[in-house]
Structures are given as C-alpha cells and as structure tokens.
Write an enzyme that holds these catalytic residues in place. Structure first.
Site, PDB file in Angstrom:
ATOM      1  N   ASN A  73       0.860  -1.184   0.000  1.00 20.42           N
ATOM      2  CA  ASN A  73       0.000   0.000   0.000  1.00 20.42           C
ATOM      3  C   ASN A  73       0.897   1.235   0.000  1.00 20.42           C
ATOM      4  O   ASN A  73       1.484   1.588   1.021  1.00 20.42           O
ATOM      5  CB  ASN A  73      -0.917  -0.015   1.225  1.00 20.42           C
ATOM      6  CG  ASN A  73      -1.958   1.100   1.187  1.00 20.42           C
ATOM      7  OD1 ASN A  73      -1.743   2.136   0.576  1.00 20.42           O
ATOM      8  ND2 ASN A  73      -3.087   0.865   1.839  1.00 20.42           N
ATOM      9  N   ASP A 118      -1.522  -1.138  -4.138  1.00 18.67           N
ATOM     10  CA  ASP A 118      -1.652  -0.280  -5.316  1.00 18.67           C
ATOM     11  C   ASP A 118      -0.342  -0.225  -6.099  1.00 18.67           C
ATOM     12  O   ASP A 118       0.667  -0.829  -5.715  1.00 18.67           O
ATOM     13  CB  ASP A 118      -2.094   1.128  -4.896  1.00 18.67           C
ATOM     14  CG  ASP A 118      -1.226   1.732  -3.794  1.00 18.67           C
ATOM     15  OD1 ASP A 118       0.010   1.532  -3.846  1.00 18.67           O
ATOM     16  OD2 ASP A 118      -1.767   2.370  -2.880  1.00 18.67           O
ATOM     17  N   HIS A 123     -14.140 -13.646 -20.680  1.00 17.60           N
ATOM     18  CA  HIS A 123     -15.379 -13.174 -20.052  1.00 17.60           C
ATOM     19  C   HIS A 123     -15.179 -11.767 -19.527  1.00 17.60           C
ATOM     20  O   HIS A 123     -14.046 -11.329 -19.318  1.00 17.60           O
ATOM     21  CB  HIS A 123     -15.802 -14.102 -18.910  1.00 17.60           C
ATOM     22  CG  HIS A 123     -14.727 -14.288 -17.880  1.00 17.60           C
ATOM     23  ND1 HIS A 123     -13.781 -15.294 -17.961  1.00 17.60           N
ATOM     24  CD2 HIS A 123     -14.413 -13.577 -16.758  1.00 17.60           C
ATOM     25  CE1 HIS A 123     -12.955 -15.209 -16.937  1.00 17.60           C
ATOM     26  NE2 HIS A 123     -13.309 -14.159 -16.188  1.00 17.60           N
ATOM     27  N   ASP A 166      -5.921 -14.918 -19.691  1.00 18.10           N
ATOM     28  CA  ASP A 166      -6.683 -15.736 -18.748  1.00 18.10           C
ATOM     29  C   ASP A 166      -7.657 -16.654 -19.495  1.00 18.10           C
ATOM     30  O   ASP A 166      -8.252 -16.266 -20.506  1.00 18.10           O
ATOM     31  CB  ASP A 166      -7.448 -14.803 -17.798  1.00 18.10           C
ATOM     32  CG  ASP A 166      -8.064 -15.539 -16.625  1.00 18.10           C
ATOM     33  OD1 ASP A 166      -7.316 -16.176 -15.873  1.00 18.10           O
ATOM     34  OD2 ASP A 166      -9.297 -15.474 -16.465  1.00 18.10           O
ATOM     35  N   GLU A 212      -3.018 -19.055 -20.556  1.00 23.99           N
ATOM     36  CA  GLU A 212      -3.340 -19.935 -19.424  1.00 23.99           C
ATOM     37  C   GLU A 212      -4.060 -21.168 -19.963  1.00 23.99           C
ATOM     38  O   GLU A 212      -5.243 -21.130 -20.293  1.00 23.99           O
ATOM     39  CB  GLU A 212      -4.233 -19.228 -18.406  1.00 23.99           C
ATOM     40  CG  GLU A 212      -4.498 -20.117 -17.187  1.00 23.99           C
ATOM     41  CD  GLU A 212      -5.705 -19.690 -16.352  1.00 23.99           C
ATOM     42  OE1 GLU A 212      -5.786 -20.119 -15.189  1.00 23.99           O
ATOM     43  OE2 GLU A 212      -6.562 -18.959 -16.869  1.00 23.99           O
ATOM     44  N   ASP A 250      -3.849 -18.886  -7.612  1.00 23.30           N
ATOM     45  CA  ASP A 250      -4.847 -19.947  -7.746  1.00 23.30           C
ATOM     46  C   ASP A 250      -4.474 -21.224  -6.997  1.00 23.30           C
ATOM     47  O   ASP A 250      -5.206 -22.217  -7.077  1.00 23.30           O
ATOM     48  CB  ASP A 250      -5.044 -20.297  -9.229  1.00 23.30           C
ATOM     49  CG  ASP A 250      -5.831 -19.243  -9.985  1.00 23.30           C
ATOM     50  OD1 ASP A 250      -6.701 -18.602  -9.371  1.00 23.30           O
ATOM     51  OD2 ASP A 250      -5.566 -19.051 -11.186  1.00 23.30           O
ATOM     52  N   ASP A 271      -7.100 -20.070  -2.345  1.00 28.04           N
ATOM     53  CA  ASP A 271      -7.787 -18.790  -2.331  1.00 28.04           C
ATOM     54  C   ASP A 271      -8.939 -18.840  -1.312  1.00 28.04           C
ATOM     55  O   ASP A 271      -9.746 -19.767  -1.340  1.00 28.04           O
ATOM     56  CB  ASP A 271      -8.336 -18.540  -3.747  1.00 28.04           C
ATOM     57  CG  ASP A 271      -9.298 -17.379  -3.830  1.00 28.04           C
ATOM     58  OD1 ASP A 271      -9.192 -16.460  -3.008  1.00 28.04           O
ATOM     59  OD2 ASP A 271     -10.155 -17.405  -4.732  1.00 28.04           O
ATOM     60  N   ARG A 288      -3.490 -15.430  -0.750  1.00 24.59           N
ATOM     61  CA  ARG A 288      -3.435 -14.027  -1.165  1.00 24.59           C
ATOM     62  C   ARG A 288      -3.200 -13.096   0.018  1.00 24.59           C
ATOM     63  O   ARG A 288      -3.763 -12.006   0.101  1.00 24.59           O
ATOM     64  CB  ARG A 288      -4.719 -13.664  -1.912  1.00 24.59           C
ATOM     65  CG  ARG A 288      -4.957 -14.542  -3.143  1.00 24.59           C
ATOM     66  CD  ARG A 288      -6.277 -14.275  -3.832  1.00 24.59           C
ATOM     67  NE  ARG A 288      -6.458 -15.171  -4.977  1.00 24.59           N
ATOM     68  CZ  ARG A 288      -7.513 -15.148  -5.798  1.00 24.59           C
ATOM     69  NH1 ARG A 288      -8.479 -14.263  -5.594  1.00 24.59           N
ATOM     70  NH2 ARG A 288      -7.600 -16.005  -6.807  1.00 24.59           N
TER      71      ARG A 288
END
Length: 582
Positions: free
Chosen positions: A146, A173, A246, A327, A356, A423, A467, A471
C-alpha cells in the site's frame, strides 16, 4: 517388435525447424523395445540413374517415460527440404518405418518416406529471445504493498492485520510496487507478471468493467507509466493480465443487456440462451465456470473482437508493455488468438504472449498464437515429488520426460514454469511448513529450462492455503521475513543468471539412480552441471556415470572445488548439490 507403439508425424511437434538451417526430428517407440534408430534421409530431388540418393544418421535415445522411449536427431538439410524415414533395430530384427507403412528395408519409392517440403522461415517457432533469460515475479496488486493510502477502497483493512477473505481489501496499489522495485532488483527479478490492473469490482480484478482504464484503487495511467519507466531503468520487463474470455457483471454492455433484454444492441456480445436474462437461481447465459458475475464474451462477434483487440493494442502501444498473459485462454476461439498475435506483434514483435492452458497445449503452440503457456504439469510434478512426496523419483522422471517430448524444444525454452500462484496454495503450506523442501522446490524451478516465476512472498516464507489464503499481504518487516530462505532464493537466481546451463543453454536429462535423490544433468559440448536433490530425511550415496575427461569440478553453492571420486556423491538428509563440470 511392438510396431503398434512406433509413432511419428511430420508436423510441428515431431519434425520442426529449430533455426533457419537446422531441424529436429523425433520418434516415439515402446519402452525398452528398440535398441537403435537410424534416420534415412535425402533431398527429394537428388537422383542418380533413377535411384534416389540417401544417407543414414544415428538418432540418440533422448528420454523415457512409463510406456515409451523417445529418439531425437538434429539435421541441416543443405537445400532446406527433406524426405526421411527410420530404420528400427532390436536384438531380433530390423525394419524400415515410413509415412505409409513398415518395410523390410528402405524402399525405392520416396512416396513411402516422411516429407519436410521446405523449411519456411515463416513456420519457425520464435518466442522473444529475452524471455529465455527472464526470472518472473508474480504480483497480486491488492496484496503487494500500500503506497498511497488516499486510494484505499471503502472499508480497507489495516495492512496484514488479519487473514484475507474473498472480499477483503487491504489497499495494495501501483505506488506500492514502485516503492519496492529496489527489493525486486536486489532479489534478481527481471520480469513482473501482474494479475489484472483494469477497472473491476472484486479484489482480484478478473471481472473487468472497463478494459481501457486502470482500477481507481490501484492508481492512474500516469502511475502505471511511471512504474513501467522505473522498471525499464532496472531492466525489468512488465507483463499484464487480460481477461478476454469473459467480462465482469458490471461491464456496461452486459448491464445494457440486463436492462434492455432482446432490444439491447449488445445482446450478441454474449452467449444468451433466451430472454429475459436471469442470474438466479442459475444464469441462462454462458459464464466462466458457473459464475453469473462473469458472463462469457462472444469473441466471434466483430464488435467484440474489435473492442478486445483494440484494448490489446492500446496497452501495448501507449504503455510499451512487454507481455500479455491471457486468462482462460483455451476457452477463446483460436481464430481470435491468431488475429490477436498478428495485431500485438505489429506493435512490438518482441512482446511475449502467454496463455493460461492447464492441459496439452500443442494446438496453441504452432507459432501462430502463443509464445508459451503456463507449465502446470511442471507445477504438479514438482509438488508431488518434493512437497507431497506422493510420487517416486522414477515416476517424476517419467512424467517430466513425457511433458518434455510433448512439445518441440524451442517451445520448451519459453515455457512459463511456476510452483505457486494466486490460484494455488503457497509452497510453504504445500510443504507442510518444511523450509528445506521449499528450497528444493525452488532449486528445481530455477535450474529447469523455460522461464521461471516466483509468486510474491514465497521467497520470504509466506504461508496460506487455497484462495483466499494464498493471497495474504506481503510481509515487509525484515524481522518477520525468513531471511535464510530469501538469501537462498537470491543465490539461486544469481546462479541461473551467471550459468547459462541453469537456464536454457544445452540439453536437459535425468539420471534414474536412486529412490530418494532426483538428479538432473544440464549439458552442452563444453561443460555440464549436475543438480542433485536428496528428498529423504536419510543420507544417500549415488554414483553418477559421467566421465570428467580431466575437467575440473566446482560446488556452485559454496564456490569451492568439488572432490570428484569417480562420480560418487554422498548426500546429507535433504541436501541440495549443484556441481559444475568444466
């Protein structure tokens, strides 16, 4: 002789150019069935007195898996064209194997031979050269650092104050990345792979709202340009993540479809089954997996294609990025990816295209779509061998050999190798907290061909399950970092950079000499490096059948001369050795 197991196709997976003048030919036979393979080869137009002129060249036994042996040879046809076949020999008989059938001896009819019509340069698989010498570092931006608290999302949690949840925000960020580029440079990283940076509603950003905007909580386009400029000063490449399979639920065209139904001009941008559109209890439109928040895009639709291709062009053109990671790449039509490659390579011929794909990826690796895919078979086998100890050394060698010969050698050199990501569980967690096993996993990762990637924080011992556990916020307090693991990782990266054989130079092969020690050999005509990893909690002793020929040896981990006693190695429990022969 098991003729049914003999396999070859004159395609880009078993007969292909490795440079403009040289091609590589491979053959697969039943395990332990054939003792010698000879390539019969000649120019299709080289005839004397109605007799075709051919030569013979022995192939080398290159590897073996559970069921098959693999044979390989390099050849430089003087006129860049070739007809060829194989003489297969075992203790009992010899036969000729050609494109159409088996024969007792090489036939006179060249129509019975396999054909390489011409080694066209346009068909040569070429990935960016710089990738072969890149060590990547994957950053999940929301959890790395951050750097600008004014950008914090609502309800931001203090950094690292608790374990992450699926909807947690900690305020990571782009400024935080800029602030820690010196750390990455000191580690030896020369490539950053960012998970998505574009506007989205989630913390992971795989639900894109606007493909042309940086997420407001990460920063601005100007900040990204500053980050990329600072990376270039340090020799660090930047790869962005694109989700073209997507969109996100709040993608304006999808919201328009939800609002206007059949009257929406965007209705064909998606795969809507019927109207009205519904999201519950089950969506009546195609999605990523079964997630109604991620409607699948119709990439065959001209407007969708133009929109996404312009997004790909825009970031490559305006921000001078070095790579695109794509992705769910296997669920997008391949015609789209062919056009994608053409468009981005016009802007930057050296841009790295990474797909991927979790399974056999040869359809995407023909030179017209991706430069590489994420090498999950490597991940699986490395973790099963070292972290889980669920497969034997023999099985590991067989599995990795099979993967190695699924793809041409130029493809293998660009493969994106990883042992953890956003993942998957953290490698420390996969190794049940055993730091030495983590070191062994990293040794394998950083001594294998391809281009390796470290998931942020694995080098300092971050832990976490699937997950969202994998993370966690990056730990920046040096007193809470595993400094020994960090220094070990630095040393491995430095060795990979200084020793080309630990990267993509030379050949890679295995020795199957012990039930508890995995042994790799990296070798060219001048020198070799042996990588020995004792997986056991017990001592081991192995004898490597390698001839020194008066060459010297050095232990790369200590820098001291290694005492070579006819290839005998005594290994302490879980010991790692890298020995250079030069």
């Amino acid at each position: 002789m098991n003729k049914a197991a003999v396999y070859h196709r004159a395609d880009r997976s078993m007969a292909y150019s490795i440079n403009s003048d040289e091609m590589q030919i491979r053959l697969k036979t039943a395990k332990n069935d054939i003792h010698q393979v000879t390539l019969v080869h000649g120019d299709p137009y080289d005839w004397t007195n109605d007799q075709w002129n051919f030569s013979q060249l022995d192939m080398k036994a290159a590897g073996t898996d559970e069921l098959h042996d693999y044979w390989e040879v390099n050849i430089s046809p003087p006129y860049h064209r070739l007809r060829y076949g194989f003489i297969l020999s075992n203790k009992k008989k010899s036969v000729f194997f050609g494109e159409k059938n088996f024969h007792p001896a090489p036939p006179k009819d060249i129509g019975e031979y396999f054909c390489m019509p011409y080694m066209n340069k346009a068909d040569l698989f070429q990935s960016p050269e710089w990738v072969h010498n890149t060590i990547w570092y994957q950053i999940f931006p929301e959890r790395f650092a951050n750097g600008d608290a004014s950008l914090n999302p609502p309800a931001t949690i203090p950094w690292g104050s608790e374990d992450p949840k699926r909807d947690s925000f900690f305020g990571g960020d782009l400024q935080g990345v800029i602030d820690h580029l010196d750390y990455l440079e000191d580690l030896g990283i020369n490539g950053i792979y960012f998970t998505p940076l574009f506007e989205a509603s989630s913390n992971h950003k795989y639900d894109t709202i606007d493909y042309f905007e940086i997420d407001q909580y990460f920063g601005s386009k100007e900040t990204l340009k500053e980050l990329i400029a600072e990376c270039k000063k340090r020799g660090i490449k930047v790869m962005l993540d694109a989700v073209f399979n997507h969109s996100g639920f709040f993608f304006p065209p999808f919201q328009d479809v939800l609002e206007k139904g059949e009257n929406s001009r965007y209705k064909d941008w998606f795969h809507i089954w019927d109207f009205p559109v519904q999201t519950t209890p089950e969506p009546n439109y195609d999605t990523f997996a079964f997630t109604y928040m991620m409607p699948k895009l119709n990439t065959e639709h001209p407007e969708v294609k133009n929109y996404l291709l312009e997004a790909a062009r825009y970031w490559a053109r305006e921000f001078d990025i070095d790579g695109w990671r794509l992705d769910v790449a296997n669920e997008v039509d391949q015609a789209f990816w062919r056009e994608f490659r053409t468009e981005v390579k016009k802007i930057n011929p050296d841009l790295y295209i990474l797909g991927e794909v979790w399974h056999d990826s040869i359809p995407w690796l023909q030179g017209d779509q991706f430069d590489a895919v994420m090498n999950y078979p490597f991940t699986t086998n490395a973790l099963q061998l070292i972290a889980k100890r669920s497969i034997t050394v023999k099985t590991f060698i067989e599995n990795m050999t099979k993967v190695q010969y699924m793809y041409p050698s130029p493809v293998n050199k660009a493969a994106f190798n990883l042992v953890g990501s956003h993942d998957t569980p953290r490698i420390l967690t996969e190794c049940d907290g055993d730091e030495q096993r983590v070191k062994q996993v990293l040794t394998l990762l950083l001594s294998y061909y391809g281009t390796p990637c470290i998931y942020y924080g694995d080098e300092i011992g971050l832990s976490g399950g699937m997950d969202p556990g994998c993370r966690k916020c990056m730990e920046w307090d040096p007193h809470k970092q595993n400094s020994e693991l960090l220094n070990f990782t630095k040393q491995l990266i430095a060795l990979r950079k200084s020793e080309p054989l630990l990267s993509n130079d030379g050949d890679l092969s295995f020795y199957n000499l012990s039930d508890q020690t995995v042994i790799l050999k990296r070798e060219n005509k001048q020198e070799a490096i042996l990588i020995l990893i004792n997986l056991s909690d017990k001592k081991d002793a192995v004898k490597v059948p390698y001839s020194l020929n008066k060459r010297k040896t050095v232990d790369l981990m200590t820098g001291e001369a290694h005492k070579w006693k006819k290839g005998k190695f005594k290994l302490k429990p879980q010991e790692i050795k890298l020995v250079k022969i030069h």
